[in-house]
Motif scaffolding. Structure first.
Motif, mmCIF file in Angstrom:
data_model
loop_
_atom_site.group_PDB
_atom_site.id
_atom_site.type_symbol
_atom_site.label_atom_id
_atom_site.label_comp_id
_atom_site.label_asym_id
_atom_site.label_seq_id
_atom_site.Cartn_x
_atom_site.Cartn_y
_atom_site.Cartn_z
ATOM 1 N N MET A 152 0.443 -1.735 -0.166
ATOM 2 C CA MET A 152 0.172 -0.237 -0.257
ATOM 3 C C MET A 152 1.565 1.078 -0.329
ATOM 4 S SD MET A 152 -3.054 1.707 2.342
ATOM 5 C CE MET A 152 -4.087 -0.324 1.891
ATOM 6 N N PHE A 153 2.425 1.024 0.493
ATOM 7 C CA PHE A 153 2.940 2.113 0.865
ATOM 8 C C PHE A 153 3.514 1.515 0.685
ATOM 9 C CE2 PHE A 153 -0.561 2.967 4.244
ATOM 10 C CZ PHE A 153 -0.870 3.741 3.473
ATOM 11 N N PRO A 154 5.083 2.182 -0.464
ATOM 12 C CA PRO A 154 6.180 1.422 -1.569
ATOM 13 C C PRO A 154 7.426 2.003 -0.575
ATOM 14 C CG PRO A 154 4.773 1.883 -3.509
ATOM 15 C CD PRO A 154 3.850 2.502 -1.503
ATOM 16 N N LEU A 155 7.598 3.235 0.097
ATOM 17 C CA LEU A 155 8.134 3.765 0.179
ATOM 18 C C LEU A 155 7.968 4.081 2.262
ATOM 19 C CD1 LEU A 155 10.182 6.284 -1.876
ATOM 20 C CD2 LEU A 155 11.081 4.200 -1.295
ATOM 21 N N GLY A 156 6.390 3.211 2.469
ATOM 22 C CA GLY A 156 6.434 4.092 3.474
ATOM 23 C C GLY A 156 5.291 5.654 3.769
ATOM 24 N N ALA A 164 13.638 7.934 5.946
ATOM 25 C CA ALA A 164 14.546 9.033 4.949
ATOM 26 C C ALA A 164 14.997 8.103 3.860
ATOM 27 C CB ALA A 164 15.830 9.242 6.356
ATOM 28 N N LEU A 165 14.919 6.544 4.121
ATOM 29 C CA LEU A 165 15.534 5.373 2.997
ATOM 30 C C LEU A 165 14.775 5.593 1.647
ATOM 31 C CD1 LEU A 165 17.827 3.287 3.279
ATOM 32 C CD2 LEU A 165 15.212 1.802 3.186
ATOM 33 N N GLY A 166 13.800 6.265 1.894
ATOM 34 C CA GLY A 166 13.157 6.256 0.738
ATOM 35 C C GLY A 166 13.967 7.261 -0.409
ATOM 36 N N PRO A 167 14.397 8.724 -0.351
ATOM 37 C CA PRO A 167 14.189 10.023 -1.146
ATOM 38 C C PRO A 167 15.811 9.316 -0.684
ATOM 39 C CG PRO A 167 12.762 10.669 0.808
ATOM 40 C CD PRO A 167 13.584 9.846 1.105
ATOM 41 N N ILE A 168 16.947 9.407 0.096
ATOM 42 C CA ILE A 168 18.102 8.904 -0.323
ATOM 43 C C ILE A 168 17.979 7.479 -0.879
ATOM 44 C CG2 ILE A 168 19.911 7.160 0.866
ATOM 45 C CD1 ILE A 168 19.009 8.573 4.157
ATOM 46 N N ILE A 169 17.328 6.175 -1.497
ATOM 47 C CA ILE A 169 17.406 5.459 -2.417
ATOM 48 C C ILE A 169 17.448 6.418 -4.290
ATOM 49 C CG2 ILE A 169 16.336 3.542 -3.349
ATOM 50 C CD1 ILE A 169 15.876 2.551 -0.574
ATOM 51 N N MET A 170 16.161 7.094 -3.797
ATOM 52 C CA MET A 170 16.294 7.587 -5.237
ATOM 53 C C MET A 170 17.290 8.701 -5.842
ATOM 54 S SD MET A 170 13.087 6.883 -6.165
ATOM 55 C CE MET A 170 13.620 5.772 -5.399
ATOM 56 N N PHE A 171 17.635 9.359 -4.743
ATOM 57 C CA PHE A 171 19.571 10.721 -4.868
ATOM 58 C C PHE A 171 19.999 9.177 -5.716
ATOM 59 C CE2 PHE A 171 18.782 13.874 -2.330
ATOM 60 C CZ PHE A 171 19.220 14.732 -3.398
ATOM 61 N N GLY A 172 20.445 7.962 -4.892
ATOM 62 C CA GLY A 172 21.471 7.176 -5.147
ATOM 63 C C GLY A 172 21.362 6.361 -7.049
ATOM 64 N N ILE A 173 20.000 5.797 -7.069
ATOM 65 C CA ILE A 173 19.314 5.942 -8.434
ATOM 66 C C ILE A 173 19.913 6.585 -9.210
ATOM 67 C CG2 ILE A 173 17.435 5.289 -9.444
ATOM 68 C CD1 ILE A 173 16.042 3.381 -7.537
ATOM 69 N N ALA A 174 19.371 8.042 -8.886
ATOM 70 C CA ALA A 174 19.885 8.869 -10.268
ATOM 71 C C ALA A 174 21.510 9.377 -10.146
ATOM 72 C CB ALA A 174 18.993 9.988 -9.454
ATOM 73 N N ILE A 175 21.562 9.208 -9.923
ATOM 74 C CA ILE A 175 23.295 8.829 -8.896
ATOM 75 C C ILE A 175 24.178 7.387 -10.432
ATOM 76 C CG2 ILE A 175 25.670 8.902 -8.101
ATOM 77 C CD1 ILE A 175 24.526 10.349 -5.788
ATOM 78 N N LEU A 235 3.045 12.402 9.598
ATOM 79 C CA LEU A 235 2.022 12.783 9.614
ATOM 80 C C LEU A 235 0.898 12.005 8.607
ATOM 81 C CD1 LEU A 235 2.777 16.248 9.484
ATOM 82 C CD2 LEU A 235 2.194 15.289 11.097
ATOM 83 N N GLY A 236 1.735 10.724 7.905
ATOM 84 C CA GLY A 236 0.510 9.649 7.431
ATOM 85 C C GLY A 236 1.216 9.843 5.602
ATOM 86 N N TYR A 237 1.015 10.812 5.471
ATOM 87 C CA TYR A 237 2.156 11.192 3.859
ATOM 88 C C TYR A 237 2.399 10.253 3.264
ATOM 89 C CZ TYR A 237 -0.067 16.011 5.096
ATOM 90 O OH TYR A 237 -1.060 17.099 5.021
ATOM 91 N N ASP A 238 2.339 9.999 1.845
ATOM 92 C CA ASP A 238 2.853 9.308 1.187
ATOM 93 C C ASP A 238 4.416 9.351 0.948
ATOM 94 O OD1 ASP A 238 3.943 6.708 -0.252
ATOM 95 O OD2 ASP A 238 1.293 6.226 -1.278
ATOM 96 N N ILE A 239 4.980 8.480 1.399
ATOM 97 C CA ILE A 239 6.416 9.271 0.853
ATOM 98 C C ILE A 239 6.696 8.386 -0.459
ATOM 99 C CG2 ILE A 239 9.081 9.079 1.356
ATOM 100 C CD1 ILE A 239 8.830 8.374 4.391
ATOM 101 N N SER A 240 6.105 7.321 -1.458
ATOM 102 C CA SER A 240 6.927 7.307 -2.776
ATOM 103 C C SER A 240 5.695 8.345 -3.702
ATOM 104 C CB SER A 240 5.754 6.333 -2.878
ATOM 105 O OG SER A 240 4.756 6.169 -2.549
ATOM 106 N N GLN A 241 4.477 9.215 -2.844
ATOM 107 C CA GLN A 241 4.268 9.832 -3.944
ATOM 108 C C GLN A 241 4.883 11.095 -3.063
ATOM 109 O OE1 GLN A 241 -0.305 10.119 -2.978
ATOM 110 N NE2 GLN A 241 -0.165 8.750 -4.425
ATOM 111 N N LYS A 242 5.584 11.469 -2.507
ATOM 112 C CA LYS A 242 6.670 12.877 -2.040
ATOM 113 C C LYS A 242 7.650 12.800 -3.424
ATOM 114 C CE LYS A 242 5.352 14.643 2.296
ATOM 115 N NZ LYS A 242 5.613 15.287 3.647
ATOM 116 N N VAL A 243 7.846 11.366 -3.160
ATOM 117 C CA VAL A 243 8.751 11.678 -4.098
ATOM 118 C C VAL A 243 9.019 11.820 -5.579
ATOM 119 C CG1 VAL A 243 11.150 9.861 -5.192
ATOM 120 C CG2 VAL A 243 10.828 9.644 -2.864
#
Length: 340
Positions: A56-60, A280-291, A64-72
């Motif tokens: 349901m929440f791939p990145l948790g 914090a793992l989700g945004p960090i993973i996205m940075f790693g994938i982009a790099i 406040l309950g906001y979906d991190i994957s959608q924020k990313v």
């Protein structure tokens, strides 16, 4: 046509991120899902935010309950387009600076400037960027207690792009200038000069075609560097587009990103990494994938240049062999008589 798999894989990763972010904004109006309480079919409470990564929440979710994957997903277009633009401007302005550096400066002066600028390699660009960008990106508090920014959102983005570009122009211009100067010493350039070619013709017909592939690789390296600087600025709460500050003396909320770009998410969730590491793992993973994607593009393009040069040499050798085979053979040979 570039036939390197690495190049197309890296380009595909970046394209998926950017177009998915624009699709999220177009079809869902960038509305990030918020779920604070989760109930089962019988209306029984089964959990509350923050939720761990799941189907349901791939990145948790955040507290406040906001979906991190959608924020990313929402912040991908701001992060990657800013990185691409800064990388392009860095290479473009540095190339313009490198032209007089290579063509008009004497070699002694060029070496002296190169030694002077090389000392700046030991100064972290992040520290300089923090000092310059702090009053631009941080929200201020007036004497009347009103919160305000010194610049508009568009102006903050423009100023950050300009500052992060100009910080490396002297160093990068010197590096590109040295590459250009070494190219001007090649034999084919000397031959063009002997044939009467002007500087403009040498620049347009010889320098640009040889420098352009190298500049693409430099651009990939600069994009990786900008991503790393973004993560550092996020740690210092300087988010792309501005940092929303809360000046409540009693219970102040943590600084927030106005665009949900990835460095802002890392800065938002960094203080919670010990309590909830996955936040914090989700945004960090996205940075790693982009790099990794930018590195794939650079490596793939470099491999394309090497294989293209090898294939060209192979075609030339095959062509020479074919010409030797196709030469007509006479049925007799002329013999020169030396006399009796």
């Amino acid at each position: 046509m570039i036939r390197s798999i690495k190049f197309w894989v890296g380009l595909t990763i970046l394209s998926v991120f950017i177009f998915s972010s624009f699709g999220f904004a177009l079809f869902y109006d960038s509305d990030v899902r918020q779920v604070q309480m989760l109930y089962d079919d019988d209306k029984n409470l089964i959990g509350g935010a923050p939720f761990e990564p799941s189907l349901m929440f791939p990145l948790g979710t955040d507290p406040l309950g906001y979906d991190i994957s959608q924020k990313v997903l929402q912040g991908a277009k701001f992060t990657l387009l800013a990185v691409i633009a800064i990388g392009v401007f860095r290479v473009l302005f540095s190339f313009i600076v490198a032209i007089p550096f290579a063509f008009y400066l004497p070699e002694k002066i060029r070496r002296g400037l190169d030694q002077l600028l090389s000392s700046f390699y030991f100064i972290p660009l992040t520290i300089i960027a923090v000092f310059i960008l702090s009053p631009i990106l941080s929200e201020q508090l007036s004497a009347e207690g009103e919160e305000f920014f010194l610049y508009t959102f568009t102006e903050r983005i423009g100023l950050e792009v300009i500052i992060l570009t100009l910080l490396v122009v002297p160093l990068l211009g010197s590096m590109i200038g040295n590459m250009m100067a070494s190219l001007l010493k090649e034999e084919f350039i000397e031959g063009a000069r002997l044939l009467g070619a002007s500087r403009w013709r040498i620049f347009t017909k010889h320098v640009i075609p040889h420098m352009l592939p190298k500049l693409v690789i430099v651009w990939c390296q600069q994009c990786v560097q900008v991503l790393i600087i973004f993560t550092h600025l996020g740690y210092f709460k300087l988010f792309f587009g501005g940092t929303d500050m809360d000046f409540n003396p009693m219970m102040a909320d943590p600084p927030k990103s106005l665009s949900n770009e990835w460095s802002g998410l890392v800065g938002d969730y960094y203080i919670q990494i010990h309590a909830n590491p996955y936040i914090a793992l989700g945004p960090i993973i996205m940075f790693g994938i982009a790099i990794y994607a930018f590195q794939l593009i650079g490596e793939g393009f470099q491999h394309h240049l090497q294989t293209r040069h090898y294939k060209k040499e192979k075609r030339d050798r095959m062509s020479r062999k074919q010409n030797l085979v196709d030469e007509p053979k006479l049925s007799f040979d002329f013999m020169h008589k030396r006399g009796a």
